[in-house]
Enzyme design. Sequence first.
Site, PDB file in Angstrom:
ATOM      1  N   HIS A 111       0.645  -1.452  -0.002  1.00 59.17           N
ATOM      2  CA  HIS A 111       0.157   0.072   0.045  1.00 59.17           C
ATOM      3  C   HIS A 111       0.875   1.261  -0.049  1.00 59.17           C
ATOM      4  O   HIS A 111       0.177   2.444  -0.232  1.00 59.17           O
ATOM      5  CB  HIS A 111      -0.890  -0.001   1.077  1.00 59.17           C
ATOM      6  CG  HIS A 111      -2.074  -1.090   1.086  1.00 59.17           C
ATOM      7  ND1 HIS A 111      -3.557  -0.646   0.628  1.00 59.17           N
ATOM      8  CD2 HIS A 111      -2.092  -2.151   1.180  1.00 59.17           C
ATOM      9  CE1 HIS A 111      -4.120  -1.844   0.602  1.00 59.17           C
ATOM     10  NE2 HIS A 111      -3.343  -2.800   1.075  1.00 59.17           N
TER      11      HIS A 111
ATOM     12  N   ASP B 235       3.591   9.541  -1.092  1.00 56.93           N
ATOM     13  CA  ASP B 235       2.499   8.751  -0.730  1.00 56.93           C
ATOM     14  C   ASP B 235       2.029   7.469  -1.764  1.00 56.93           C
ATOM     15  O   ASP B 235       2.254   7.726  -2.913  1.00 56.93           O
ATOM     16  CB  ASP B 235       1.076   9.452  -0.590  1.00 56.93           C
ATOM     17  CG  ASP B 235       0.216   9.415   0.368  1.00 56.93           C
ATOM     18  OD1 ASP B 235       0.050   8.302   1.043  1.00 56.93           O
ATOM     19  OD2 ASP B 235      -0.654  10.161   0.823  1.00 56.93           O
TER      20      ASP B 235
HETATM   21  P1  ADQ Z   1      -3.165   6.087   4.477  1.00 59.80           P
HETATM   22  O1  ADQ Z   1      -1.649   6.852   4.633  1.00 59.80           O
HETATM   23  O2  ADQ Z   1      -3.870   6.009   5.790  1.00 59.80           O
HETATM   24  O3  ADQ Z   1      -3.188   4.826   3.829  1.00 59.80           O
HETATM   25  P2  ADQ Z   1      -4.959   7.510   2.607  1.00 59.80           P
HETATM   26  O4  ADQ Z   1      -5.140   6.932   1.584  1.00 59.80           O
HETATM   27  O5  ADQ Z   1      -4.762   9.313   2.503  1.00 59.80           O
HETATM   28  O6  ADQ Z   1      -3.862   7.262   3.661  1.00 59.80           O
HETATM   29  O7  ADQ Z   1      -6.416   7.317   3.740  1.00 59.80           O
HETATM   30  C1  ADQ Z   1      -6.922   6.328   3.915  1.00 59.80           C
HETATM   31  C2  ADQ Z   1      -8.378   6.506   4.557  1.00 59.80           C
HETATM   32  O8  ADQ Z   1      -8.272   7.304   5.814  1.00 59.80           O
HETATM   33  C3  ADQ Z   1      -9.175   7.534   3.797  1.00 59.80           C
HETATM   34  O9  ADQ Z   1     -10.130   6.773   3.690  1.00 59.80           O
HETATM   35  C4  ADQ Z   1      -9.250   8.863   4.441  1.00 59.80           C
HETATM   36  O10 ADQ Z   1     -10.601   9.471   4.346  1.00 59.80           O
HETATM   37  C5  ADQ Z   1      -9.131   8.197   5.653  1.00 59.80           C
HETATM   38  N1  ADQ Z   1      -8.698   9.514   6.825  1.00 59.80           N
HETATM   39  C6  ADQ Z   1      -7.397  10.131   6.615  1.00 59.80           C
HETATM   40  N2  ADQ Z   1      -7.337  11.252   7.539  1.00 59.80           N
HETATM   41  C7  ADQ Z   1      -8.507  11.119   8.054  1.00 59.80           C
HETATM   42  C8  ADQ Z   1      -8.744  12.072   9.426  1.00 59.80           C
HETATM   43  N3  ADQ Z   1      -8.051  12.971   9.682  1.00 59.80           N
HETATM   44  N4  ADQ Z   1     -10.166  11.890   9.547  1.00 59.80           N
HETATM   45  C9  ADQ Z   1     -10.844  10.804   9.057  1.00 59.80           C
HETATM   46  N5  ADQ Z   1     -10.489   9.837   8.125  1.00 59.80           N
HETATM   47  C10 ADQ Z   1      -9.313  10.043   7.589  1.00 59.80           C
HETATM   48  C11 ADQ Z   1      -2.181   4.025   3.165  1.00 59.80           C
HETATM   49  C12 ADQ Z   1      -1.053   4.415   2.067  1.00 59.80           C
HETATM   50  C13 ADQ Z   1      -1.969   5.469   1.031  1.00 59.80           C
HETATM   51  C14 ADQ Z   1      -2.790   4.359   0.369  1.00 59.80           C
HETATM   52  C15 ADQ Z   1      -3.833   3.782   1.202  1.00 59.80           C
HETATM   53  C16 ADQ Z   1      -4.632   2.657   0.668  1.00 59.80           C
HETATM   54  O11 ADQ Z   1      -0.222   5.544   2.797  1.00 59.80           O
HETATM   55  O12 ADQ Z   1      -1.016   6.016   0.167  1.00 59.80           O
HETATM   56  O13 ADQ Z   1      -3.647   5.297  -0.538  1.00 59.80           O
HETATM   57  O14 ADQ Z   1      -2.991   2.950   2.341  1.00 59.80           O
HETATM   58  O15 ADQ Z   1      -3.771   1.794  -0.137  1.00 59.80           O
END
Ligand code: ADQ
Length: 485
Positions: free
Chosen positions: A181, A389
């Site tokens: 991921h 990311d």
């Molecule tokens: P994350 O680093 O967690 O995931 P991201 O893909 O931006 O990053 O977010 C994942 C989920 O978390 C989204 O559904 C988002 O809405 C939720 N989220 C993030 N911040 C939030 C907040 N402050 N309040 C509520 N909800 C929040 C990892 C990788 C990413 C990749 C994902 C999926 O780092 O690059 O996109 O896995 O593979």
Amino acid sequence: MSGERFATPKAPLGTAARGLKAAAGGGRLVVVSNRLADPRKPAAGGLAVAVGEALATSGGLWFGWSGKTADDGAPSGHLQVQHAGKVTLATLDLSRDDLAAYYDGYSNRVLWPVFHYRLDLAQFDDGHFEGYQRVNRLFAQKLLPLLRADDVIWVHDYHLIPLAAELRALGCEQRIGFFLHIPLPPPLILAAIPAHEWLIRSLFAYDLVGLQSQADVAHFTRYVQDEAGAEDLGRDHLRAFSRQVCVRAFPIGIDVEEFSALADTAESIDTRDTLREQYAKRQLLVGVDRLDYSKGIPQRLRAFGRLLANYPENRNSATLIQVATPTREGVGAYDDIRTQLELLAGRINGDYGELDWMPVRYIHRTLARKRLPGLYRAGRVALVTPLRDGMNLVAKEYVAAQDPADPGVLVLSRFTGAAEQLREALLVNPYDTGGTAEMIQRALRMSHQERVERHRALMQRVREFDVHWWRKAFLTALAEAQRAG
Ligand code: ADQ
């Protein structure tokens, strides 16, 4: 190896149906990830929904860490098995020491920073590495007796890179796929990890390795060609370490339907209406992230400060709501970034705030998932500016939450996996404070027609390459991957 595979959806979607049948015909799906989410709970989010859906369709097993540590001094290994409809959830408790070494240590102090190009934050410790190996071996030992001969196994993320190798060592011959991921860095960054060769060799125990972007696939390919003399067998298959593996980009998407349904909830509508009312005469910008150094939040605040400095017409108007969910507290680098953000937000508010207006509203809490679409909809501009990311789903959620007749503008870091797909966003280099400020200004001033046109193109891509496409494309490729011979 490369080629715009995911930019031509017809082929992968066509083969997806066949592949799914193959996967289903091939037996039960077994998902392994560090953490599990109960697929019945809607708050779980896109990935849990997608994986849960795949498991629920064919019936399946989800295996991972329970999220609990064993009672004081007890060893790792207590296994709990629960049934949720056709899905079996099997979770393992870890001892405090194992968790500290495997999770806080090797996963989050070596693999996370290095894979996000942050060698300066990596802490190499032999004990952590041994813990990582030990826990992966334990996962394999506990999983093996639960497996059936025709299972198809899908392993997720950097915590579990060596799991297939451990399973193979125990005689497991089922098809095993791995999805990373997070980004896969260029060879010379990867090579800073003392065990880099062992890590990459471990990936050759899988039948399929899925990465988020073409850039990641290029890095992997270059690494194995340079470091291990890999042979390109064509059709995304590489041969090295006396094994072959299929490596391909599967950019993860969101569940657009699930997200639209969320947008219709009372909480979401209330959030949108309240914000619109409060900021009726102002322009709202939004940032939503986990509070992680990879997300570029300090750089974003600096660019926002520069916007107010260089384009004074935005003073007493442009307001940034930054929600940053606490994460991995106790790991030093995360405490540092929190302090840094509080200082920056305080400084901008001190420099530009008025009696009735604060330019930055910084919220260090998790926002209820049901409120997210409302916040996105209220934001005229979204700032998604990670330094690195894997994909970034916030960018896709923001696009999906917009009103097509009056959409907001996505300002997106070129260093996200999402930037390979979302070309119609305003792409920025987050290290360039002035350039980013200029792009934010452009977003705030963008004509209605341009907003609508850009959004239409973005939405098409978000819809086409949604989380269902991702799951089907991956499982199809796993069913079709040529086994090592
Ligand atoms: P994350 O680093 O967690 O995931 P991201 O893909 O931006 O990053 O977010 C994942 C989920 O978390 C989204 O559904 C988002 O809405 C939720 N989220 C993030 N911040 C939030 C907040 N402050 N309040 C509520 N909800 C929040 C990892 C990788 C990413 C990749 C994902 C999926 O780092 O690059 O996109 O896995 O593979």
